[in-house]
Structures are given as structure tokens and as C-alpha cells.
Design a protein around this motif. Structure first.
Motif, mmCIF file in Angstrom:
data_model
loop_
_atom_site.group_PDB
_atom_site.id
_atom_site.type_symbol
_atom_site.label_atom_id
_atom_site.label_comp_id
_atom_site.label_asym_id
_atom_site.label_seq_id
_atom_site.Cartn_x
_atom_site.Cartn_y
_atom_site.Cartn_z
ATOM 1 N N VAL A 9 0.835 -1.200 0.000
ATOM 2 C CA VAL A 9 0.000 0.000 0.000
ATOM 3 C C VAL A 9 0.871 1.252 0.000
ATOM 4 C CG1 VAL A 9 -1.722 1.306 1.284
ATOM 5 C CG2 VAL A 9 -1.854 -1.176 1.219
ATOM 6 N N ALA A 10 1.880 1.201 0.847
ATOM 7 C CA ALA A 10 2.769 2.359 0.957
ATOM 8 C C ALA A 10 3.424 2.679 -0.381
ATOM 9 C CB ALA A 10 3.829 2.088 2.012
ATOM 10 N N THR A 11 3.900 1.635 -1.041
ATOM 11 C CA THR A 11 4.535 1.831 -2.345
ATOM 12 C C THR A 11 3.546 2.387 -3.353
ATOM 13 O OG1 THR A 11 5.945 -0.070 -1.887
ATOM 14 C CG2 THR A 11 5.828 0.681 -4.169
ATOM 15 N N LYS A 12 2.369 1.814 -3.317
ATOM 16 C CA LYS A 12 1.324 2.223 -4.254
ATOM 17 C C LYS A 12 0.967 3.702 -4.082
ATOM 18 C CE LYS A 12 -3.138 0.601 -5.971
ATOM 19 N NZ LYS A 12 -4.090 -0.541 -5.943
ATOM 20 N N LEU A 13 0.979 4.151 -2.849
ATOM 21 C CA LEU A 13 0.566 5.527 -2.574
ATOM 22 C C LEU A 13 1.754 6.482 -2.399
ATOM 23 C CD1 LEU A 13 -2.380 4.907 -0.077
ATOM 24 C CD2 LEU A 13 -2.450 5.249 -2.551
ATOM 25 N N ASN A 14 2.936 5.935 -2.551
ATOM 26 C CA ASN A 14 4.119 6.784 -2.429
ATOM 27 C C ASN A 14 4.302 7.404 -1.063
ATOM 28 O OD1 ASN A 14 6.161 7.218 -4.465
ATOM 29 N ND2 ASN A 14 4.432 7.588 -5.840
ATOM 30 N N ILE A 15 3.987 6.647 -0.037
ATOM 31 C CA ILE A 15 4.234 7.116 1.327
ATOM 32 C C ILE A 15 4.949 6.002 2.086
ATOM 33 C CG2 ILE A 15 2.284 8.701 1.441
ATOM 34 C CD1 ILE A 15 0.676 6.535 2.760
ATOM 35 N N SER A 16 5.337 6.285 3.300
ATOM 36 C CA SER A 16 6.048 5.282 4.077
ATOM 37 C C SER A 16 5.073 4.477 4.927
ATOM 38 C CB SER A 16 7.050 5.961 5.005
ATOM 39 O OG SER A 16 6.362 6.743 5.961
ATOM 40 N N PRO A 17 5.434 3.249 5.202
ATOM 41 C CA PRO A 17 4.611 2.430 6.093
ATOM 42 C C PRO A 17 4.421 3.109 7.452
ATOM 43 C CG PRO A 17 6.237 1.068 4.993
ATOM 44 C CD PRO A 17 6.563 2.492 4.656
ATOM 45 N N ARG A 18 5.434 3.799 7.865
ATOM 46 C CA ARG A 18 5.352 4.505 9.139
ATOM 47 C C ARG A 18 4.229 5.528 9.123
ATOM 48 N NH1 ARG A 18 4.497 6.273 13.270
ATOM 49 N NH2 ARG A 18 5.886 7.053 14.910
ATOM 50 N N ALA A 19 4.084 6.212 8.006
ATOM 51 C CA ALA A 19 3.032 7.222 7.882
ATOM 52 C C ALA A 19 1.659 6.569 8.023
ATOM 53 C CB ALA A 19 3.146 7.933 6.549
ATOM 54 N N ILE A 20 1.525 5.399 7.407
ATOM 55 C CA ILE A 20 0.246 4.699 7.476
ATOM 56 C C ILE A 20 -0.077 4.308 8.914
ATOM 57 C CG2 ILE A 20 -1.000 2.651 6.738
ATOM 58 C CD1 ILE A 20 0.543 2.711 4.146
ATOM 59 N N ARG A 21 0.926 3.776 9.586
ATOM 60 C CA ARG A 21 0.710 3.419 10.996
ATOM 61 C C ARG A 21 0.389 4.654 11.815
ATOM 62 N NH1 ARG A 21 5.767 0.702 10.321
ATOM 63 N NH2 ARG A 21 5.447 -1.441 9.614
ATOM 64 N N PHE A 22 1.033 5.723 11.456
ATOM 65 C CA PHE A 22 0.811 6.989 12.163
ATOM 66 C C PHE A 22 -0.644 7.449 12.015
ATOM 67 C CE2 PHE A 22 1.021 11.687 12.280
ATOM 68 C CZ PHE A 22 1.456 11.834 13.587
ATOM 69 N N TYR A 23 -1.160 7.318 10.811
ATOM 70 C CA TYR A 23 -2.552 7.709 10.575
ATOM 71 C C TYR A 23 -3.498 6.834 11.389
ATOM 72 C CZ TYR A 23 -0.665 10.301 6.611
ATOM 73 O OH TYR A 23 0.055 11.157 5.821
ATOM 74 N N GLU A 24 -3.111 5.569 11.496
ATOM 75 C CA GLU A 24 -3.945 4.669 12.295
ATOM 76 C C GLU A 24 -3.900 5.081 13.772
ATOM 77 O OE1 GLU A 24 -2.842 0.572 12.168
ATOM 78 O OE2 GLU A 24 -4.269 0.022 13.733
ATOM 79 N N GLU A 25 -2.698 5.389 14.201
ATOM 80 C CA GLU A 25 -2.513 5.809 15.586
ATOM 81 C C GLU A 25 -3.378 7.014 15.908
ATOM 82 O OE1 GLU A 25 1.168 7.558 18.246
ATOM 83 O OE2 GLU A 25 1.637 6.345 16.474
ATOM 84 N N LYS A 26 -3.525 7.886 14.924
ATOM 85 C CA LYS A 26 -4.319 9.089 15.116
ATOM 86 C C LYS A 26 -5.808 8.853 14.886
ATOM 87 C CE LYS A 26 -0.839 11.598 16.124
ATOM 88 N NZ LYS A 26 -0.640 12.032 17.541
ATOM 89 N N GLY A 27 -6.141 7.609 14.568
ATOM 90 C CA GLY A 27 -7.554 7.286 14.428
ATOM 91 C C GLY A 27 -8.181 7.638 13.098
ATOM 92 N N LEU A 28 -7.357 7.853 12.077
ATOM 93 C CA LEU A 28 -7.918 8.208 10.769
ATOM 94 C C LEU A 28 -8.319 6.975 9.971
ATOM 95 C CD1 LEU A 28 -6.399 10.828 11.650
ATOM 96 C CD2 LEU A 28 -6.081 11.274 9.226
ATOM 97 N N ILE A 29 -7.613 5.892 10.227
ATOM 98 C CA ILE A 29 -7.954 4.647 9.547
ATOM 99 C C ILE A 29 -7.906 3.510 10.564
ATOM 100 C CG2 ILE A 29 -7.074 5.326 7.290
ATOM 101 C CD1 ILE A 29 -4.485 3.865 7.971
ATOM 102 N N SER A 30 -8.530 2.403 10.223
ATOM 103 C CA SER A 30 -8.467 1.248 11.119
ATOM 104 C C SER A 30 -8.494 -0.034 10.297
ATOM 105 C CB SER A 30 -9.639 1.283 12.100
ATOM 106 O OG SER A 30 -10.842 1.564 11.429
ATOM 107 N N PRO A 31 -7.358 -0.330 9.680
ATOM 108 C CA PRO A 31 -7.255 -1.559 8.887
ATOM 109 C C PRO A 31 -7.358 -2.783 9.793
ATOM 110 C CG PRO A 31 -5.093 -0.560 9.189
ATOM 111 C CD PRO A 31 -6.099 0.413 9.708
ATOM 112 N N ILE A 32 -7.878 -3.864 9.226
ATOM 113 C CA ILE A 32 -8.021 -5.096 9.997
ATOM 114 C C ILE A 32 -6.652 -5.735 10.222
ATOM 115 C CG2 ILE A 32 -8.994 -7.420 9.967
ATOM 116 C CD1 ILE A 32 -11.225 -6.257 8.176
ATOM 117 N N LYS A 33 -6.451 -6.269 11.405
ATOM 118 C CA LYS A 33 -5.181 -6.935 11.694
ATOM 119 C C LYS A 33 -5.405 -8.449 11.774
ATOM 120 C CE LYS A 33 -3.152 -3.112 14.268
ATOM 121 N NZ LYS A 33 -2.491 -2.696 15.531
ATOM 122 N N GLN A 34 -4.476 -9.168 11.229
ATOM 123 C CA GLN A 34 -4.574 -10.625 11.276
ATOM 124 C C GLN A 34 -4.325 -11.099 12.702
ATOM 125 O OE1 GLN A 34 -1.822 -11.732 8.076
ATOM 126 N NE2 GLN A 34 -3.621 -12.359 6.888
ATOM 127 N N ALA A 35 -5.129 -12.031 13.128
ATOM 128 C CA ALA A 35 -5.123 -12.445 14.529
ATOM 129 C C ALA A 35 -3.778 -13.012 14.997
ATOM 130 C CB ALA A 35 -6.217 -13.472 14.776
#
Length: 320
Positions: A9-35
Motif C-alpha cells: 500500500v505504501a509503495t502504491k501511494l508513495n508514502i512510508s509504512p510509518r506514515a500509514i501506521r501513524f494515521y492509524e494511531e491518530k484514528g484516521l484509519i483502522s485496517p483489519i489486523k490478522q489475529a
DNA sequence: ATTCTGACA
DNA sequence: TGTCAGCA
């Protein structure tokens, strides 16, 4: 290829994985996590959501605001979403004005340097003064959000105190009378609130725009007067380009500003006005002296009055 | 090999 | 947000 991993996803959107996690941390997204391994998996919707985040961020919107905007989109709340974009726009205008000022003072300093071969200390002060003013503008923003709760009851309150209401009605009517707009003119109502003043012009067939810092107020005004072009913004950074209005009016709003801010507001009014544009301001202000001073210094012809001996009104027309 | 969480810049 | 560490 339905479940995507974070790096993909990060590559596709030209951002870092860290940024994605950061957005999740801030509550902007909530991707499903594998158990089993806690790996995040991203669906098409998650990606679309991320795209949206990136777009809004590109426009300079802070993450906190993006969060709210996304929430509104989730509920298909187009109204709210529009106002977030309006708010964003007004912030951009403020920044734009800011840069414009800095450029102007910089140009001024360059000229001074050319002529004097040195830089006067006062020029430095002026630059500092400029950025100081801008910070004050920003400060005014934070209060923006909580004014909204007042919107639903505004008109009731305006009408309740019978005495004040008389002043209110008469004041609006006198503004309309003094401005005496003609067909084809375009007017701006600053601090339009629920649109009462703008509405009177509209009733006379005048094209009106209105600016208010409260989105709720704007919503009410739009409901009452669908043709009113409402826009979020404040007096110190009017969200319009140069020279678009034939007149600017403001009622029962100016007294919320300090004298210094009022003068800044006047320069802003002049900026968005056409060369012959006129200004009419009324409301419970303690004094009009500083205003009349400014108007006279800037080549305006004045008309003033005390409505019912309590509400000052001032009308300014450019000489020439 | 890849991702995760948490700490720190 | 970037980076790094220590894990699973």
C-alpha cells in the motif's frame, strides 16, 4: 489481490509504512489486523480512505481536521464535508495574505536598501510587526468552532429583547437605505450570521455574498436565503480575491474586534472592494473615532449617525 | 523476510 | 514522520 500488505500500500501511494501506521494511531484509519501476527491488511476502501487523507493533507489540512472530515464522509454528510473544505479554504486564504504581506515588506526593504545603502531599524520592526499580526489572526481561529452552538437560537435572541430588536431592525434597514444598492451590484455582508442583513439586500434583488466564522451560522443563513453565497472566514482574512464587490456591509459584528483589528478589517474590505466600492458598518461600538480617522486618511467621504441615540452607523464612499 | 510496537530524534 | 531496536 484483495488483501494488501502495508508495504504494498505504501509503495502504491508513495508514502512510508510509518506514515500509514501513524494515521492509524491518530484514528484516521483502522485496517483489519490478522489475529496471529498482527499484520495489517488493507482493503480497497482502506486505500480509498488513505487517498483521501493524502489529498486533504496535500491541501494543507491538519490531520485532526482530516479526521473529522472523514467522519462526515462516512455518514454521507455532504453539508459538513463542504464546510470542512470551506474552512480549509479560509485557512489557505489567511496564509496567502500572510505571504503577500511578507513579500510586500520584503520588497519595501529591498527598495530601502537600494536607496539608503543600509537597512533602517524600523523596517525590521515593521516586518516583525507584520508576522505578529498574523499570529493574532490565527489565534482568532480557535474560537471558531464553539460559536456554532449559538446559531440555532440566534434569531430568537435577536428578537427577544424587544427594545434591542427595534434597534436591530432599524439598523439593518438604515444600512440598506444608505447603501442603496442598484441592480447588478454585488455586495458582501461580513459577519452575516443568520443572514438577516444580507437577506434584506437579497429581497431587493441584489446579489449577495456573506462571510461568517461559524459554519452553523452559515448553514442557517443558507437555509433562509438559498441564493446567499455563504463562505467561512473572518474579517482579518476575507476569503475573496481583490476587487470583486461593489459594497461591503457589516452589522452587529464589528464590536467583537479590537480597535486594531477593526482597522485591519478595513484594509481587508478595501482589498476585496472595487475601486469605487463603499462601506457601511453599524453595531454597538463604543467609538467610531478610529474608523472615521482611517476613512478620512484613505480618501473616503463619511456619513455617520446614532440610531435611536445608541447604535452608531457609519457609511463611507471613496472620493473621486 | 517482513511486520509490529515502542522509544527517541 | 524518520529511524532504530528487539521480537515473533
Amino acid at each position: 489481490m484483495i488483501p494488501l500488505q502495508i508495504k504494498e500500500v505504501a509503495t502504491k501511494l508513495n508514502i512510508s509504512p510509518r506514515a500509514i501506521r501513524f494515521y492509524e494511531e491518530k484514528g484516521l484509519i483502522s485496517p483489519i489486523k490478522q489475529a496471529h501476527n498482527q499484520y495489517r491488511t488493507f482493503t480497497e476502501q482502506d486505500i480509498w480512505r488513505l487517498q483521501t487523507i493524502l489529498s486533504l493533507r496535500e491541501a494543507g489540512m491538519p490531520l485532526e481536521s482530516i479526521k473529522h472530515a472523514l467522519a462526515e464522509m462516512d455518514e454521507d454528510n455532504i453539508q459538513e464535508l463542504r464546510y470542512y473544505l470551506e474552512l480549509q479554504r479560509s485557512v489557505l486564504v489567511a496564509k496567502w495574505l500572510e505571504m503577500k504581506q511578507v513579500i510586500e515588506t520584503t520588497d519595501h526593504m529591498i527598495t530601502l536598501l537600494k536607496v539608503n545603502r543600509t537597512l533602517p531599524l524600523e523596517a525590521i520592526y515593521k516586518l516583525a510587526e507584520g508576522s505578529k499580526t498574523l499570529k493574532e489572526q490565527r489565534t482568532a481561529w480557535k474560537d471558531t468552532w464553539h460559536y456554532d452552538e449559538l446559531a440555532p437560537t440566534h434569531d430568537e435572541r435577536a428578537a427577544s429583547h424587544s427594545g434591542e430588536y427595534t434597534y436591530y431592525e432599524d439598523t439593518l434597514n438604515l444600512i440598506v437605505k444608505w447603501v442603496s444598492a442598484i441592480q447588478g451590484e454585488h455586495g458582501l455582508d461580513l459577519g452575516t450570521g443568520t443572514g438577516n442583513l444580507a437577506g434584506k439586500f437579497i429581497a431587493g434583488g441584489i446579489h449577495m455574498s456573506g462571510v461568517d466564522q461559524s459554519k452553523e451560522m452559515l448553514r442557517h443563513s443558507q437555509r433562509k436565503y438559498p441564493t446567499l453565497e455563504g463562505r467561512l472566514g473572518n474579517f482579518l482574512a476575507i476569503p475573496y480575491l481583490e476587487g470583486v464587490f461593489d459594497f461591503v456591509v457589516s452589522s452587529f459584528a464589528f464590536h467583537h474586534l479590537t480597535n486594531e483589528q477593526q482597522l485591519l478589517a478595513l484594509t481587508e474590505m478595501r482589498r476585496v472592494l472595487k475601486p469605487r466600492g463603499r462601506i457601511c458598518i453599524a453595531g454597538p461600538m463604543s467609538s467610531l473615532l478610529h474608523l472615521s480617522h482611517w476613512f478620512e486618511e484613505n480618501g473616503y467621504l463619511l456619513k455617520q449617525q446614532l440610531i435611536h441615540t445608541v447604535i452608531p452607523i457609519i457609511y463611507a464612499v471613496p472620493i473621486r
